[in-house]
Write a protein that holds these residues in place. Structure first.
Motif, PDB file in Angstrom:
ATOM      1  N   GLY A  62       0.836  -1.211   0.000  1.00 18.30           N
ATOM      2  CA  GLY A  62       0.000   0.000   0.000  1.00 18.30           C
ATOM      3  C   GLY A  62       0.856   1.241   0.000  1.00 18.30           C
ATOM      4  N   SER A  63       0.185   2.381  -0.164  1.00 20.00           N
ATOM      5  CA  SER A  63       0.940   3.631  -0.115  1.00 20.00           C
ATOM      6  C   SER A  63       1.029   4.159   1.318  1.00 20.00           C
ATOM      7  N   PHE A  64       0.035   3.883   2.142  1.00 22.12           N
ATOM      8  CA  PHE A  64       0.054   4.266   3.561  1.00 22.12           C
ATOM      9  C   PHE A  64       0.445   5.742   3.731  1.00 22.12           C
ATOM     10  N   ASP A  65      -0.288   6.603   3.063  1.00 21.07           N
ATOM     11  CA  ASP A  65       0.079   8.031   2.973  1.00 21.07           C
ATOM     12  C   ASP A  65      -0.985   8.937   3.600  1.00 21.07           C
TER      13      ASP A  65
ATOM     14  N   GLY B  53      -7.839   1.817   9.559  1.00 19.88           N
ATOM     15  CA  GLY B  53      -8.331   0.779   8.643  1.00 19.88           C
ATOM     16  C   GLY B  53      -7.194  -0.124   8.181  1.00 19.88           C
ATOM     17  N   HIS B  54      -6.039   0.482   7.823  1.00 17.49           N
ATOM     18  CA  HIS B  54      -4.858  -0.311   7.442  1.00 17.49           C
ATOM     19  C   HIS B  54      -4.397  -1.186   8.619  1.00 17.49           C
ATOM     20  N   ILE B  55      -4.292  -0.546   9.794  1.00 19.55           N
ATOM     21  CA  ILE B  55      -3.773  -1.256  10.982  1.00 19.55           C
ATOM     22  C   ILE B  55      -4.646  -2.474  11.292  1.00 19.55           C
TER      23      ILE B  55
ATOM     24  N   VAL C 147      -2.165  -9.845   0.913  1.00 16.75           N
ATOM     25  CA  VAL C 147      -3.382  -9.638   1.709  1.00 16.75           C
ATOM     26  C   VAL C 147      -3.843  -8.201   1.521  1.00 16.75           C
ATOM     27  N   LYS C 148      -5.114  -8.040   1.140  1.00 17.01           N
ATOM     28  CA  LYS C 148      -5.655  -6.707   0.899  1.00 17.01           C
ATOM     29  C   LYS C 148      -6.963  -6.531   1.641  1.00 17.01           C
ATOM     30  N   GLY C 149      -7.240  -5.283   1.996  1.00 14.11           N
ATOM     31  CA  GLY C 149      -8.520  -4.989   2.638  1.00 14.11           C
ATOM     32  C   GLY C 149      -9.520  -4.564   1.585  1.00 14.11           C
ATOM     33  N   LEU C 150     -10.749  -4.989   1.748  1.00  7.87           N
ATOM     34  CA  LEU C 150     -11.818  -4.565   0.824  1.00  7.87           C
ATOM     35  C   LEU C 150     -12.823  -3.742   1.610  1.00  7.87           C
ATOM     36  N   ARG C 151     -12.962  -2.492   1.201  1.00  6.30           N
ATOM     37  CA  ARG C 151     -13.886  -1.614   1.914  1.00  6.30           C
ATOM     38  C   ARG C 151     -15.311  -1.743   1.401  1.00  6.30           C
ATOM     39  N   ALA C 152     -15.443  -1.672   0.097  1.00  7.49           N
ATOM     40  CA  ALA C 152     -16.798  -1.642  -0.468  1.00  7.49           C
ATOM     41  C   ALA C 152     -16.732  -2.207  -1.868  1.00  7.49           C
TER      42      ALA C 152
ATOM     43  N   THR D  94     -12.433  -8.500   4.633  1.00  9.35           N
ATOM     44  CA  THR D  94     -13.428  -7.419   4.611  1.00  9.35           C
ATOM     45  C   THR D  94     -13.075  -6.394   5.672  1.00  9.35           C
ATOM     46  N   SER D  95     -13.214  -5.147   5.295  1.00 12.80           N
ATOM     47  CA  SER D  95     -12.949  -4.049   6.225  1.00 12.80           C
ATOM     48  C   SER D  95     -13.868  -4.167   7.436  1.00 12.80           C
ATOM     49  N   ASP D  96     -13.342  -3.806   8.596  1.00 19.32           N
ATOM     50  CA  ASP D  96     -14.199  -3.703   9.776  1.00 19.32           C
ATOM     51  C   ASP D  96     -15.247  -2.627   9.459  1.00 19.32           C
TER      52      ASP D  96
ATOM     53  N   GLN E  85     -16.548  -0.322  11.053  1.00 21.40           N
ATOM     54  CA  GLN E  85     -16.277   1.054  11.504  1.00 21.40           C
ATOM     55  C   GLN E  85     -15.234   1.772  10.640  1.00 21.40           C
ATOM     56  N   TYR E  86     -14.523   1.028   9.780  1.00 17.59           N
ATOM     57  CA  TYR E  86     -13.506   1.659   8.927  1.00 17.59           C
ATOM     58  C   TYR E  86     -13.857   1.610   7.442  1.00 17.59           C
ATOM     59  N   MET E  87     -15.066   1.195   7.129  1.00 11.58           N
ATOM     60  CA  MET E  87     -15.491   1.041   5.730  1.00 11.58           C
ATOM     61  C   MET E  87     -15.297   2.307   4.890  1.00 11.58           C
ATOM     62  N   TYR E  88     -15.465   3.435   5.516  1.00 12.83           N
ATOM     63  CA  TYR E  88     -15.454   4.722   4.795  1.00 12.83           C
ATOM     64  C   TYR E  88     -14.069   5.372   4.810  1.00 12.83           C
ATOM     65  N   LEU E  89     -13.137   4.772   5.513  1.00 13.60           N
ATOM     66  CA  LEU E  89     -11.880   5.459   5.835  1.00 13.60           C
ATOM     67  C   LEU E  89     -10.806   5.279   4.768  1.00 13.60           C
ATOM     68  N   SER E  90     -10.184   6.383   4.354  1.00 16.41           N
ATOM     69  CA  SER E  90      -9.071   6.314   3.406  1.00 16.41           C
ATOM     70  C   SER E  90      -8.032   7.361   3.787  1.00 16.41           C
ATOM     71  N   SER E  91      -6.804   7.181   3.301  1.00 11.01           N
ATOM     72  CA  SER E  91      -5.746   8.153   3.587  1.00 11.01           C
ATOM     73  C   SER E  91      -6.129   9.519   3.023  1.00 11.01           C
ATOM     74  N   SER E  92      -6.737   9.531   1.860  1.00 11.20           N
ATOM     75  CA  SER E  92      -7.075  10.838   1.268  1.00 11.20           C
ATOM     76  C   SER E  92      -8.127  11.568   2.103  1.00 11.20           C
TER      77      SER E  92
HETATM   78  P1  ADP Z   1      -5.774   4.147   0.485  1.00 10.58           P
HETATM   79  O1  ADP Z   1      -6.691   3.427  -0.449  1.00 10.58           O
HETATM   80  O2  ADP Z   1      -6.409   4.531   1.790  1.00 10.58           O
HETATM   81  O3  ADP Z   1      -4.958   5.254  -0.123  1.00 10.58           O
HETATM   82  P2  ADP Z   1      -3.570   2.259   0.329  1.00 10.58           P
HETATM   83  O4  ADP Z   1      -3.344   2.340  -1.104  1.00 10.58           O
HETATM   84  O5  ADP Z   1      -2.407   2.557   1.205  1.00 10.58           O
HETATM   85  O6  ADP Z   1      -4.746   3.099   0.948  1.00 10.58           O
HETATM   86  O7  ADP Z   1      -4.194   0.834   0.677  1.00 10.58           O
HETATM   87  C1  ADP Z   1      -3.477  -0.308   0.960  1.00 10.58           C
HETATM   88  C2  ADP Z   1      -4.443  -1.430   1.264  1.00 10.58           C
HETATM   89  O8  ADP Z   1      -5.201  -1.138   2.431  1.00 10.58           O
HETATM   90  C3  ADP Z   1      -5.483  -1.701   0.183  1.00 10.58           C
HETATM   91  O9  ADP Z   1      -5.654  -3.095   0.103  1.00 10.58           O
HETATM   92  C4  ADP Z   1      -6.742  -1.090   0.682  1.00 10.58           C
HETATM   93  O10 ADP Z   1      -7.878  -1.731   0.209  1.00 10.58           O
HETATM   94  C5  ADP Z   1      -6.573  -1.323   2.165  1.00 10.58           C
HETATM   95  N1  ADP Z   1      -7.319  -0.339   2.939  1.00 10.58           N
HETATM   96  C6  ADP Z   1      -7.180   0.981   2.911  1.00 10.58           C
HETATM   97  N2  ADP Z   1      -8.046   1.575   3.761  1.00 10.58           N
HETATM   98  C7  ADP Z   1      -8.761   0.563   4.347  1.00 10.58           C
HETATM   99  C8  ADP Z   1      -9.827   0.513   5.298  1.00 10.58           C
HETATM  100  N3  ADP Z   1     -10.344   1.626   5.813  1.00 10.58           N
HETATM  101  N4  ADP Z   1     -10.316  -0.702   5.638  1.00 10.58           N
HETATM  102  C9  ADP Z   1      -9.806  -1.818   5.090  1.00 10.58           C
HETATM  103  N5  ADP Z   1      -8.807  -1.839   4.183  1.00 10.58           N
HETATM  104  C10 ADP Z   1      -8.286  -0.666   3.813  1.00 10.58           C
END
Ligand code: ADP
Length: 168
Positions: free
Chosen positions: A10-13, A18-20, A88-93, A120-122, A124-131
């Motif tokens: 990920g970029s983790f920026d 949600g990432h954690i 391993v990747k998280g899926l929000r929606a 699957t994203s928890d 409580q973090y479904m809507y959460l993104s770095s941006s």
């Molecule tokens: P973002 O999409 O927030 O810029 P990244 O590109 O760093 O994040 O995402 C890295 C991984 O983390 C991806 O697999 C993305 O689906 C997952 N991820 C990001 N945000 C969440 C979240 N809120 N819940 C679950 N997974 C997440």
């Protein structure tokens, strides 16, 4: 016996709760998790690679079976080099699904031994993104719900300063 190593790319920026959540769940399922932080991103990152890695290290300091590394190039090659069996990747929606599916199939084509596992994203973090974190902080909003408590002040200060500089 073989070690079950997986990669969370990920970029983790910056890193969010949600990432954690995804990374920690992966550490409970597999022997070792490599968190691979993208060095070359299509968009210019707000945080340097060293900052993004430092935030992850601080937020995950209580986890043993983890390695945090900067990464550039093809994930499929890197996974082979490190002996990782899966990404391993998280899926929000549903909105994440199409892109992630395409990436997973591409990686599988490039490295047939590499599978992709979606968690699957928890809820409580479904809507959460770095941006979203960046947008809220740059407008002076509270980001303590979105990023780990130990890095929250540092992330906020940097993002607030960024937006001040842009305004000058
Ligand atoms: P973002 O999409 O927030 O810029 P990244 O590109 O760093 O994040 O995402 C890295 C991984 O983390 C991806 O697999 C993305 O689906 C997952 N991820 C990001 N945000 C969440 C979240 N809120 N819940 C679950 N997974 C997440």
């Amino acid at each position: 016996m073989d070690t079950n190593t997986v990669i969370c790319p990920g970029s983790f920026d910056p890193v969010t709760l949600g990432h954690i959540d995804i990374i920690k769940r992966a550490t409970k399922m597999f022997d070792k998790v490599i968190v691979a932080v993208l060095v070359n991103m299509s968009k210019t990152p707000s945080f340097t690679i060293d900052e993004r890695i430092a935030f992850l290290e601080e937020a995950l300091s209580d986890v043993d079976n983890i390695e945090i590394v900067g990464f550039s190039g093809l994930l499929a090659d890197y996974a082979k080099e490190r002996g990782a069996k899966a990404v391993v990747k998280g899926l929000r929606a549903m909105s994440d699904f199409e892109y992630e599916f395409q990436m997973a199939l591409t990686n599988k084509k490039l490295n047939p031994d590499l599978d992709t596992v979606f968690l699957t994203s928890d809820s409580q973090y479904m809507y959460l993104s770095s941006s979203m974190v960046k947008q809220v902080a740059s407008l002076g909003g509270d980001i303590s719900f979105f990023v780990p408590a130990c890095i929250h002040a540092k992330v906020y200060e940097r993002l607030k300063n960024n937006s001040n500089q842009k305004g000058k």
